[in-house]
Enzyme design. Structure first.
Site, mmCIF file in Angstrom:
data_model
loop_
_atom_site.group_PDB
_atom_site.id
_atom_site.type_symbol
_atom_site.label_atom_id
_atom_site.label_comp_id
_atom_site.label_asym_id
_atom_site.label_seq_id
_atom_site.Cartn_x
_atom_site.Cartn_y
_atom_site.Cartn_z
ATOM 1 N N TYR A 11 38.253 42.024 22.672
ATOM 2 C CA TYR A 11 39.578 41.601 23.148
ATOM 3 C C TYR A 11 39.759 41.953 24.633
ATOM 4 O O TYR A 11 40.240 41.140 25.429
ATOM 5 C CB TYR A 11 40.669 42.267 22.297
ATOM 6 N N GLN A 34 56.378 44.084 32.951
ATOM 7 C CA GLN A 34 55.936 42.677 32.935
ATOM 8 C C GLN A 34 56.647 41.961 31.813
ATOM 9 O O GLN A 34 56.608 42.399 30.655
ATOM 10 C CB GLN A 34 54.409 42.625 32.745
ATOM 11 N N THR A 72 55.517 36.909 34.223
ATOM 12 C CA THR A 72 54.260 36.160 34.097
ATOM 13 C C THR A 72 54.579 34.698 33.834
ATOM 14 O O THR A 72 55.317 34.372 32.893
ATOM 15 C CB THR A 72 53.400 36.763 32.962
ATOM 16 N N LYS A 75 53.860 36.473 38.552
ATOM 17 C CA LYS A 75 52.422 36.686 38.288
ATOM 18 C C LYS A 75 51.822 35.433 37.655
ATOM 19 O O LYS A 75 52.352 34.922 36.664
ATOM 20 C CB LYS A 75 52.248 37.871 37.337
ATOM 21 N N HIS A 80 45.109 35.294 35.219
ATOM 22 C CA HIS A 80 45.227 36.091 34.000
ATOM 23 C C HIS A 80 43.860 36.644 33.586
ATOM 24 O O HIS A 80 43.545 36.783 32.400
ATOM 25 C CB HIS A 80 45.807 35.220 32.873
ATOM 26 N N ARG A 117 41.826 34.436 31.133
ATOM 27 C CA ARG A 117 42.226 34.439 29.714
ATOM 28 C C ARG A 117 43.178 33.309 29.382
ATOM 29 O O ARG A 117 43.617 33.181 28.253
ATOM 30 C CB ARG A 117 42.870 35.789 29.370
HETATM 31 C C1 LIG Z 1 43.040 42.913 27.502
HETATM 32 C C2 LIG Z 1 43.946 42.242 28.490
HETATM 33 C C3 LIG Z 1 45.280 42.078 28.176
HETATM 34 C C4 LIG Z 1 46.143 41.481 29.085
HETATM 35 N N1 LIG Z 1 47.467 41.395 28.808
HETATM 36 C C5 LIG Z 1 48.322 40.898 29.736
HETATM 37 C C6 LIG Z 1 49.724 40.908 29.503
HETATM 38 O O1 LIG Z 1 50.197 41.386 28.476
HETATM 39 N N2 LIG Z 1 50.519 40.372 30.462
HETATM 40 C C7 LIG Z 1 50.028 39.836 31.626
HETATM 41 O O2 LIG Z 1 50.786 39.355 32.457
HETATM 42 N N3 LIG Z 1 48.702 39.857 31.873
HETATM 43 C C8 LIG Z 1 47.849 40.384 30.978
HETATM 44 N N4 LIG Z 1 46.510 40.415 31.239
HETATM 45 C C9 LIG Z 1 46.018 39.938 32.541
HETATM 46 C C10 LIG Z 1 45.941 41.106 33.532
HETATM 47 O O3 LIG Z 1 47.220 41.570 33.878
HETATM 48 C C11 LIG Z 1 45.231 40.680 34.835
HETATM 49 O O4 LIG Z 1 45.826 39.508 35.327
HETATM 50 C C12 LIG Z 1 43.732 40.453 34.669
HETATM 51 O O5 LIG Z 1 43.184 41.346 33.732
HETATM 52 C C13 LIG Z 1 43.045 40.631 36.022
HETATM 53 O O6 LIG Z 1 41.680 40.454 35.921
HETATM 54 P P1 LIG Z 1 40.636 41.685 35.784
HETATM 55 O O7 LIG Z 1 40.678 42.090 34.343
HETATM 56 O O8 LIG Z 1 39.334 41.069 36.167
HETATM 57 O O9 LIG Z 1 41.096 42.802 36.702
HETATM 58 C C14 LIG Z 1 45.638 41.000 30.330
HETATM 59 C C15 LIG Z 1 44.286 41.169 30.622
HETATM 60 C C16 LIG Z 1 43.438 41.781 29.726
HETATM 61 C C17 LIG Z 1 41.996 41.978 30.090
#
Ligand SMILES: Cc1cc2nc3c(=O)[nH]c(=O)nc-3n(C[C@H](O)[C@H](O)[C@H](O)COP(=O)(O)O)c2cc1C
Length: 386
Positions: free
Chosen positions: A25, A128, A156, A252, A276, A279
């Site tokens: 995950y 967030q 977001t 964001k 993101h 993702r």
């Molecule tokens: C496991 C996981 C959960 C995440 N959950 C959220 C979230 O709840 N809200 C959000 O805005 N971004 C979420 N993100 C995105 C992160 O805030 C961020 O944009 C992203 O991880 C940046 O890339 P990096 O992992 O390469 O640093 C999530 C990322 C990951 C890896």
């Protein structure tokens, strides 16, 4: 592992400590993971130009992010379910960030609640917000973040629907993970994780469990959340949030100059150039590749923050060299949390700072607020004459 030399060591430790459904995950991206890979590849493809005849004995890494002090230009970004990786994970990560002196952003989809984190740190943090179809819940979350004295709301904007992560679907990710024979075996063979989670204050989505009827039963809340992401989300929705939220507003998920200009128009205080972490829209370009055009469109009028693929201090310098004001880290700090809790997040931040210092010295830079654009280049092709 005797010595943790890099974020990649924290990643290895996280992989060892977590049941695979949770590690996958954190680690994975949507669909074919094209964008996730682009974030990493494009960051690494950039070159940093060396300047060797400068006195770099004094270096300044401090800055502010949306008005909050940051010892290095990096905040701990929002990541859902962090509290499944380590007992009371969001509180622990927030404490690490507060002790270290960088902003911490709590996800809507956290296990610890806004109030838990406020109590744990006693310092302002960012919240967030995912807007839900249930407007009453949105209003309540904004009120609670305000009451907890959150200094910024990070809205977001890239979740009109949730990107499909194939591994999560197959492995049964949820809160709690589906009890398939494989997951049960994985949990039993990761006793340190299991014992830790048994002592955790919460085992459900802390921000949402008391907001709705479905929150009363563990399991049904995951399903409710999945159905709540709102495809009608648009600029009017952001205008509504701007009206409701009294302090700093950060958007964001900006990947297009048009959206960056819209952020300005509605009075946002900052934007985060982000896909993101690969993702959401698979096949989107890497966030680092669109950063320069967004900086060109709005960079002198709004604070441009960046995330996606940051794994070393040098990556921070690359983003600053392309015009970002500062960065956020998603996975790197989460690997730290999953590996060693609060100490692991501290360790990730310390690694970033050491590498940032080294990179600044070797590239001839004295201040993170003055990273000239020429520092970052594309790697020239072999044989090119310069
Ligand atoms: C496991 C996981 C959960 C995440 N959950 C959220 C979230 O709840 N809200 C959000 O805005 N971004 C979420 N993100 C995105 C992160 O805030 C961020 O944009 C992203 O991880 C940046 O890339 P990096 O992992 O390469 O640093 C999530 C990322 C990951 C890896």
């Amino acid at each position: 592992m005797s010595k943790i030399a890099s974020i990649f060591d924290l990643e290895t430790l996280a992989r060892e400590r977590l049941p695979s459904v949770l590690f996958d995950y954190i680690h994975g991206g949507s669909e074919q993971q094209l964008t996730l890979q682009r974030n990493l590849d494009d960051m690494r493809a950039l070159a940093l130009r060396q300047h060797s005849l400068r006195n770099v004995a004094r270096r300044d890494t401090a800055t502010t992010m949306a008005g909050d002090p940051a010892r290095i230009p990096l905040a701990v970004g929002p990541t859902g379910l962090a509290g499944l990786m380590w007992p009371n994970g969001e509180c622990e990560a927030a404490r690490a960030a507060a002790d270290y002196g960088v902003p911490y952003c709590l996800s809507t989809c956290s296990i610890n609640s806004i109030e838990d984190v406020a109590e744990a740190t006693g310092k302002p943090f960012w919240f967030q917000l995912y807007l839900m179809k249930a407007q009453r819940v949105n209003e309540s979350l904004i009120r609670r973040a305000d009451k907890a004295n959150c200094s910024a709301l990070v809205l977001t904007i890239d979740l009109h629907t949730q990107g499909k992560r194939w591994a999560d679907e197959k492995e049964g990710l949820g809160v709690p993970p589906r009890l398939t024979p494989r997951n049960v075996l994985e949990m039993l063979t990761h006793p340190r994780w299991l014992a830790g989670m048994a002592g955790s204050k919460r085992h459900n989505f802390g921000n949402l469990e008391h907001e709705i009827e479905a929150g009363k039963s563990v399991g049904s809340l995951s399903k409710w959340i999945e159905e709540q992401f709102d495809p009608t989300f648009d600029l009017d929705t952001v205008r509504w949030v701007r009206k409701e939220w009294p302090r700093k507003l950060i958007l964001k998920g900006v990947m297009h100059p048009d959206d960056a200009r819209s952020a300005l128009e509605v009075g946002a205080d900052a934007i985060i150039v982000s896909n993101h972490g690969g993702r959401q829209l698979d096949s989107a370009p890497s966030s680092i590749s669109v950063l320069p055009q967004i900086v060109e469109a709005v960079g002198s009028r709004i604070e441009v923050l960046f995330d996606g693929g940051i794994r070393t201090g040098g990556d921070i310098v690359k983003a600053l060299g392309l015009g970002a004001h500062a960065c956020l880290s998603g996975r790197a700090c989460l690997y730290g949390l999953a590996a060693k809790g609060r100490d692991g997040v501290h360790c990730a931040l310390e690694l970033f700072e050491q590498e940032l210092q080294d990179c600044m010295m070797l590239a001839g830079l004295s201040s993170v607020s003055e990273v000239p654009p020429g520092v970052v280049t594309a790697q020239p092709p072999l044989g090119a004459r310069r």
